[in-house]
Design a protein around this motif. Sequence first.
Motif: not given
Length: 128
Positions: A48-49, A68-69, A91-92, A99-100
């Motif tokens: 997850i970016q 940046k994590q 979430l990306v 994803c929401v």
Amino acid sequence: MWRSYLVDLARNLMKKAFAALALAVSFMQALPAVAATIKIENASSWDIQEVYFAPFRQRDWGDDHLGKQVLKAGKTLSLNDVEPGVWDVRLVDEDDDECVVEGQQISASQTLVIDDEDLMNCQAASEQ
């Protein structure tokens, strides 16, 4: 004479009461909301970016809480200073799929677990 004394006494008491009330109200306004520390567990197969929060159904996402994590697959990350309440969580993942998770209750010492099924369901829903 007594009447004048009682009137002055009542005025002084009222002034002190209003001053105490004003002080109490200003103190309450100065108190920040108690921020929560939550954990996000990535039980999926994808990294997850990005992680965003928005007030429930408002889509005002704000800043990426990961910065940046990267939340690697199989890892858990703690996020500090999240205001308790009902939030939508965006979430990306590593493929830029979004994803929401809507209506997530956020409170102190909570763990939000995201797995493959969650991400696949979100992706399928966003493609419709």
